[in-house]
Design an enzyme around this catalytic site. Structure first.
Site, PDB file in Angstrom:
ATOM      1  N   LYS A  75       0.855  -1.194  -0.088  1.00  0.00           N
ATOM      2  CA  LYS A  75       0.111  -0.085   0.102  1.00  0.00           C
ATOM      3  C   LYS A  75       0.646   1.083   0.012  1.00  0.00           C
ATOM      4  CE  LYS A  75      -3.876  -0.826   2.190  1.00  0.00           C
ATOM      5  NZ  LYS A  75      -4.539  -1.209   3.566  1.00  0.00           N
ATOM      6  N   CYS A 134       8.807 -37.831 -13.630  1.00  0.00           N
ATOM      7  CA  CYS A 134       7.378 -38.325 -13.745  1.00  0.00           C
ATOM      8  C   CYS A 134       6.413 -38.397 -12.447  1.00  0.00           C
ATOM      9  CB  CYS A 134       7.281 -39.512 -14.646  1.00  0.00           C
ATOM     10  SG  CYS A 134       8.076 -40.980 -13.785  1.00  0.00           S
ATOM     11  N   GLY A 177      -8.143  -7.535   3.607  1.00  0.00           N
ATOM     12  CA  GLY A 177      -8.870  -7.936   4.803  1.00  0.00           C
ATOM     13  C   GLY A 177      -7.930  -8.473   5.908  1.00  0.00           C
ATOM     14  N   SER A 193      14.177 -41.829 -15.779  1.00  0.00           N
ATOM     15  CA  SER A 193      12.794 -41.246 -15.567  1.00  0.00           C
ATOM     16  C   SER A 193      12.668 -41.121 -13.785  1.00  0.00           C
ATOM     17  CB  SER A 193      11.738 -41.765 -15.910  1.00  0.00           C
ATOM     18  OG  SER A 193      10.550 -41.204 -15.769  1.00  0.00           O
ATOM     19  N   HIS A 219     -15.576  -8.986   0.543  1.00  0.00           N
ATOM     20  CA  HIS A 219     -14.487  -9.985   1.184  1.00  0.00           C
ATOM     21  C   HIS A 219     -14.858 -11.205   0.230  1.00  0.00           C
ATOM     22  CE1 HIS A 219     -12.889 -12.646   4.180  1.00  0.00           C
ATOM     23  NE2 HIS A 219     -11.847 -11.954   4.085  1.00  0.00           N
ATOM     24  N   ARG A 269      -3.338   2.714   8.679  1.00  0.00           N
ATOM     25  CA  ARG A 269      -3.720   1.896   7.448  1.00  0.00           C
ATOM     26  C   ARG A 269      -2.534   0.771   7.550  1.00  0.00           C
ATOM     27  NH1 ARG A 269      -4.984   4.685   2.005  1.00  0.00           N
ATOM     28  NH2 ARG A 269      -5.995   2.383   1.812  1.00  0.00           N
ATOM     29  N   TYR A 277      12.557 -33.507 -20.001  1.00  0.00           N
ATOM     30  CA  TYR A 277      11.054 -33.281 -20.033  1.00  0.00           C
ATOM     31  C   TYR A 277      10.540 -33.510 -18.576  1.00  0.00           C
ATOM     32  CZ  TYR A 277      10.583 -38.476 -20.122  1.00  0.00           C
ATOM     33  OH  TYR A 277      10.692 -39.608 -20.052  1.00  0.00           O
ATOM     34  N   MET A 294      -5.318  -7.213   8.011  1.00  0.00           N
ATOM     35  CA  MET A 294      -5.024  -6.591   8.794  1.00  0.00           C
ATOM     36  C   MET A 294      -5.908  -5.254   9.102  1.00  0.00           C
ATOM     37  SD  MET A 294      -1.999  -7.854   8.901  1.00  0.00           S
ATOM     38  CE  MET A 294      -0.778  -7.176   9.714  1.00  0.00           C
ATOM     39  N   ARG A 346      -3.455  -1.321  -6.445  1.00  0.00           N
ATOM     40  CA  ARG A 346      -2.794  -2.645  -6.507  1.00  0.00           C
ATOM     41  C   ARG A 346      -2.864  -3.384  -7.606  1.00  0.00           C
ATOM     42  NH1 ARG A 346      -5.845  -5.091  -1.305  1.00  0.00           N
ATOM     43  NH2 ARG A 346      -7.701  -4.876  -2.233  1.00  0.00           N
TER      44      ARG A 346
HETATM   45  P1  ADP Z   1      -7.701  -2.656   3.278  1.00  0.00           P
HETATM   46  O1  ADP Z   1      -6.212  -3.239   3.289  1.00  0.00           O
HETATM   47  O2  ADP Z   1      -8.517  -3.391   4.132  1.00  0.00           O
HETATM   48  O3  ADP Z   1      -8.109  -2.361   2.051  1.00  0.00           O
HETATM   49  P2  ADP Z   1      -7.504   0.207   3.703  1.00  0.00           P
HETATM   50  O4  ADP Z   1      -6.265   0.588   4.586  1.00  0.00           O
HETATM   51  O5  ADP Z   1      -7.529   0.403   2.444  1.00  0.00           O
HETATM   52  O6  ADP Z   1      -7.534  -1.103   3.993  1.00  0.00           O
HETATM   53  O7  ADP Z   1      -8.600   1.122   4.395  1.00  0.00           O
HETATM   54  C1  ADP Z   1      -9.824   0.500   4.272  1.00  0.00           C
HETATM   55  C2  ADP Z   1     -10.758   1.436   3.613  1.00  0.00           C
HETATM   56  O8  ADP Z   1     -10.737   2.856   4.250  1.00  0.00           O
HETATM   57  C3  ADP Z   1     -10.551   1.724   2.216  1.00  0.00           C
HETATM   58  O9  ADP Z   1     -11.381   1.394   1.514  1.00  0.00           O
HETATM   59  C4  ADP Z   1     -10.468   3.070   2.281  1.00  0.00           C
HETATM   60  O10 ADP Z   1     -11.270   3.584   1.448  1.00  0.00           O
HETATM   61  C5  ADP Z   1     -10.786   3.774   3.524  1.00  0.00           C
HETATM   62  N1  ADP Z   1      -9.782   4.836   4.119  1.00  0.00           N
HETATM   63  C6  ADP Z   1      -8.348   4.466   4.336  1.00  0.00           C
HETATM   64  N2  ADP Z   1      -7.801   5.746   4.511  1.00  0.00           N
HETATM   65  C7  ADP Z   1      -8.493   6.519   4.185  1.00  0.00           C
HETATM   66  C8  ADP Z   1      -8.303   8.241   4.139  1.00  0.00           C
HETATM   67  N3  ADP Z   1      -7.154   8.590   4.391  1.00  0.00           N
HETATM   68  N4  ADP Z   1      -9.576   8.722   3.850  1.00  0.00           N
HETATM   69  C9  ADP Z   1     -10.818   8.028   3.604  1.00  0.00           C
HETATM   70  N5  ADP Z   1     -11.111   6.935   3.640  1.00  0.00           N
HETATM   71  C10 ADP Z   1     -10.029   6.260   3.868  1.00  0.00           C
HETATM   72 MG    MG Z   2      -7.754  -0.962   0.878  1.00  0.00          MG
HETATM   73 MG    MG Z   3      -9.189  -3.594   6.077  1.00  0.00          MG
END
Ligand code: ADP
Ligand code: MG
Ligand code: MG
Length: 865
Positions: free
Chosen positions: A21, A819, A99, A752, A449, A90, A839, A101, A333
């Site tokens: 990220k 094999c 999802g 083989s 998710h 984050r 092979y 962390m 990503r």
């Molecule tokens: P994940 O790894 O679960 O995608 P994120 O760090 O991307 O977690 O955060 C989850 C949600 O929080 C994201 O969908 C994002 O839209 C929202 N978010 C994160 N940072 C900000 C921010 N600075 N302003 C507004 N929304 C945020």
């Molecule tokens: Mg995210």
């Molecule tokens: Mg999350």
């Protein structure tokens, strides 16, 4: 070296340090995309934290400086008067772990800040909403309080106020809710800090700690992600998608992640904060709808999507928020995609000139290709679906419905295929999802998710099936008006989004045009040959269609498992006079001649390696226990007393180390001779019919060159009688054979590698009993991976290398094949390519994996050179 980097100063530091990220945020900030300002705390800080058990020296001063930087960029003050600076905290590991962390939004808000925020925005409802969300997220992530505590309080308040949706609650309601949240936190002996800096410190620590939470560990184990990568922490100015109808939040894919089609794809939720979309709590609208509602915004997103893809040279999955009409990017990503989509995207990106063909080959996970042959519903016989949802992950599945991850474990342990049926999924469900053939949810969109994880795992899924209701307590669920109970069989079609009662007939899929193209590129690049393991003409035919260039292993004993033949095989093994043996042999000769002919015909013009009989004897005899039980009861039938005596005589403590392979063939030479006669007869007949059969034969389980010499001396007269010969080789599947490869190589035309037995014997692990400890070994990380699945390069691989070198030195014309089951596993195939084997031979459907992995090995080698 610093532990904290502002996004616009971090470019070039790399993913390992910044996490995925942070890396993307830095890239985007540098390239001028609209990213809210922020900074990244590196993975190194997290590693130090886990090493030392406390915040690393000097980290906090750097974090303070980072916050000052955001303040300068936004003109707001962290914990300040008026409109306060709020941030998100984050996590972001070097590899994507969706999802896994936890993220905290609106951090830095305090009760005092709520007043400033409501005045500055003129929107007290929004300010209290932000605050109560912070309380819940902080409570959950930092203080470890069950999310249900906050959910229940919210639901209770809604009920009291007669509010149907969250949005029906006003500012005062949310202020009340915040007070209740705080009380709930305090009742649990915890405290929410009203000091923004303390919030920030605790949140950073919580992200560090979350690297070790059980669901993160489960995910890492499944995907073999090293435990010491650790996570980075991103601290970023908040932007708000919940400031009204001109605000919102969404997720976009630059191409369709299910099919790979080039189209902007995604979902958008008006007046909402990001978590609402990702968690699948509210079902968002397709992004395409914005085209009519807000064409200007749609075009802007489209334009950004195009630039993102060009910048990152791959299909992107991006998160964005619109605050009062202004678009912000929060993440980008490489998008998770189905195997189908992966192939199409790689091929089309190459054809559009965005990437080279070689890069395209690397963009597809070779191991995922067999999933393209995944079963689908037979359109001829399909009934009417009882329910429809979103086609979140393609392919069809039939299984017993289970309503919890625990039930999934329970039912699969008892040997059933299951389909996980949930209102929605969350990371807690991961363990159950891994076990399931299919996934069905009532809520959530294409980027929920359940959808994202199912696509990543290649498991068929239907999500957002609105007519699904689940009563977890009673273990019942409803598909529309049909009431079912846990354990009932259902079928789902993840390509069409359809749900069926009971078992629906499935058929195999064909390889598509894009896959053909990708594999044709692979075939041009690779040097490793790819054959298939097949025991029947049908399998051989299938393998040939999938691109096999021959058969590397025909297990001739597999031809005896049907009942009539088994009886003759038994008769031969147990015969105690020559006449009896003679009759049985004649029968078996006829069966084999016909079988061999069928396979050679299917593979006309391509080499087919037959392995002489390798029957672990116990597989062909009636179980000793059964006979003994009968004897004890005095119920032995007339012929069975003799049988019992013979079975007793042949019984072994460990049949896998016993009287099998070459050992049996040398002591029962009539079997060896009969098999070669059958093979040469089949070959001769096909030649006479104008075909081009290319038969080869090899000896199983040898450990000494003398065994080879002895066997060949028995075979020589057969060749002389027929007036032609075929190439002869041996399996290399005992360590001793590998260690004496030079001597053996002088006698044969090819080796083989039978890496199943070779692995078993090198480790001293019984393939049949490994279940007792191997799963625990993998769980505990004693072994990094299962060596019966993926070839062990250090040990077994060393035997391969050594014997290949000595074998070729002794016989420069020696051909080398592999094999074992490893021949269809991507890492092992790459290893075989590196060793310079001629092979590999894989199960038919894994021929696709081998073709691509072999090409990838070549591309990777060139990149290193
Ligand atoms: P994940 O790894 O679960 O995608 P994120 O760090 O991307 O977690 O955060 C989850 C949600 O929080 C994201 O969908 C994002 O839209 C929202 N978010 C994160 N940072 C900000 C921010 N600075 N302003 C507004 N929304 C945020
Ligand atoms: Mg995210
Ligand atoms: Mg999350």
């Amino acid at each position: 070296m610093a532990l904290v980097y502002a996004f616009d100063r971090a470019a070039g530091l790399g993913r390992d340090l910044l996490g995925g990220k942070g890396f993307a945020l830095a890239e985007m900030a540098q390239a001028g995309f609209p990213v809210p300002p922020g900074f990244t705390i590196t993975t190194e800080a997290c590693r130090q934290y886990h090493r030392e058990g406390r915040l690393p020296e000097g980290l906090w001063e750097e974090v303070e400086a980072g916050v000052r930087g955001i303040e300068a960029a936004t003109g707001r003050t962290f914990g300040g008067e008026g409109l306060p600076l709020l941030v998100s905290v984050r996590s972001g590991a070097p590899v994507s772990m969706p999802g896994m962390m936890d993220t905290i939004l609106n951090l830095g808000l305090t009760e005092k800040g709520v007043l400033g925020l409501s005045e500055a925005t003129g929107n007290p409802r929004f300010a209290w909403d932000a605050y109560r969300r912070l309380l819940a997220m902080y409570g959950e992530v930092v203080l470890g309080i069950e999310p249900a505590v906050f959910e229940n309080l919210l639901e209770a308040l809604k009920a009291e106020r007669g509010a149907e949706r969250d949005l029906d609650l006003g500012a005062e309601d949310l202020a009340e809710l915040s007070a209740r949240y705080k009380r709930a936190i305090e009742e649990r002996g915890k405290r929410f800090p009203e000091d923004p800096w303390e919030q920030l410190r605790e949140a950073v620590l919580a992200v560090f700690r979350s690297w070790e939470n059980p669901r993160a560990k489960t995910y890492r184990r499944h995907y073999q992600i090293p435990d010491d990568l650790c996570t980075a922490v991103n601290v970023q100015a908040m932007v708000f998608g919940n400031l009204g109808e001109d605000s919102g939040t969404g997720v976009g894919f630059t191409r369709n992640p299910a099919t790979g089609k080039k189209e902007l794809y995604g979902e958008y939720l008006k007046n909402a904060q990001g978590e609402d979309v990702v968690a699948g709590v509210r079902t968002p609208e397709p992004l395409a709808r914005l085209k009519e509602e807000n064409p200007k915004l749609y075009r802007e997103i489209e334009e950004v999507a195009g630039r993102l893809e060009a910048h990152f040279r791959d299909m992107q999955d991006f998160e964005f928020t619109v605050e009062r009409g202004k678009l912000y990017l929060l993440q980008s990503r490489a998008g998770k995609r189905t195997p189908e989509a992966a192939v199409r995207i790689a091929v089309e990106l190459a054809e559009e000139g965005v990437i080279s063909r070689e890069e395209a080959l690397l963009k597809v996970d070779a191991g995922s290709l067999p999933a393209l042959l995944r079963a689908r519903i037979d359109p001829e016989s399909a009934p009417e679906p009882v329910l429809r949802g979103l086609p979140a992950s393609p392919g069809a599945a039939v299984g017993h419905a289970v309503l919890s991850p625990e039930a999934a474990e329970d039912w699969t342990a008892r040997g059933f295929d299951v389909i996980l049926v949930r209102p929605e999924t969350s990371p807690e469900d991961i363990s159950g999802m891994f076990l399931s053939r299919g996934i069905l949810t009532a809520r959530g969109g294409m980027t929920s998710h359940a959808a994202v994880v199912a696509r990543g795992m290649g498991v068929p899924a239907v999500v957002g099936a609105a007519g699904l209701r689940i009563d977890e307590e009673k273990k019942r669920f409803y598909l529309g008006e049909h009431e079912l109970k846990e354990g009932d069989v259902i079928s789902i079609d993840g390509s069409a989004g359809a749900v069926y009662l009971g078992e629906v007939a499935l058929i195999e899929s064909e390889t598509g045009e894009e896959l053909e193209k990708l594999l044709s590129w692979a075939d041009r690049v690779r040097r490793l040959g790819v054959r298939a393991n097949a025991d029947t003409p049908e399998d051989a035919q299938r393998a040939r269609e999938l691109g096999a260039e021959g058969i590397g292993l025909v297990r001739t004993e597999h031809m005896f498992f049907d009942e009539e033949r088994l009886a003759w095989m038994r008769a031969l093994i147990l015969a105690d006079d020559e006449a009896e043996a003679e009759t049985a042999l004649k029968k078996l000769f006829e069966f084999q001649r016909a079988d061999f002919r069928g396979i050679l015909e299917a593979m006309d013009g391509l080499p087919v390696t037959f392995r002489f009989l390798d029957p672990p004897l116990h597989e062909f005899l009636p179980p000793l226990i059964e006979l003994e039980r009968k004897e004890a009861k005095g119920e032995l039938a007339p012929g069975e007393a003799k049988l019992l005596k013979q079975v007793r005589r042949l019984a072994e403590q460990n049949p896998m180390l016993g009287f099998r392979g070459i050992r049996l063939l040398l002591l029962r030479p009539e079997i060896l001779v009969m098999q070669l006669e059958a093979l040469l007869t089949a070959t001769k007949e096909l030649r006479e019919a104008g075909l081009d059969p290319r038969s080869e034969a090899m000896l199983p389980l040898i450990s000494d060159v003398r065994e080879v010499e002895r066997a060949f001396s028995l075979l020589e007269p057969v060749f002389e009688r027929f007036g032609f010969r075929i190439p002869l080789g041996t399996m290399i599947e005992t360590p001793r054979a590998a260690l004496t490869a030079g001597a053996i190589a002088r006698e044969v035309e090819f080796f083989s590698y039978g890496t199943n037995d070779l692995t078993q014997l090198t480790y001293g692990i019984s393939r049949d009993d490994a279940g007792k400890f191997l799963p625990a070994y993998l769980e505990e990380r004693v072994f990094p991976y299962d060596p019966t699945e993926r070839l062990d390069e250090e040990g077994v691989g060393r035997l391969l290398r050594l014997s290949a070198e000595e074998g070729r030195a002794a016989n420069p014309d020696l051909k080398l094949g592999l094999c074992g089951e490893h021949g269809g596993e991507a890492h092992s195939v790459k290893f075989a390519a590196k060793l310079g084997l001629d092979y590999v031979s894989a199960s038919p459907y894994r021929v696709l994996t081998a073709r691509l992995a072999a090409a990838q090995a070549e591309v990777e080698k060139r990149a290193q050179a």
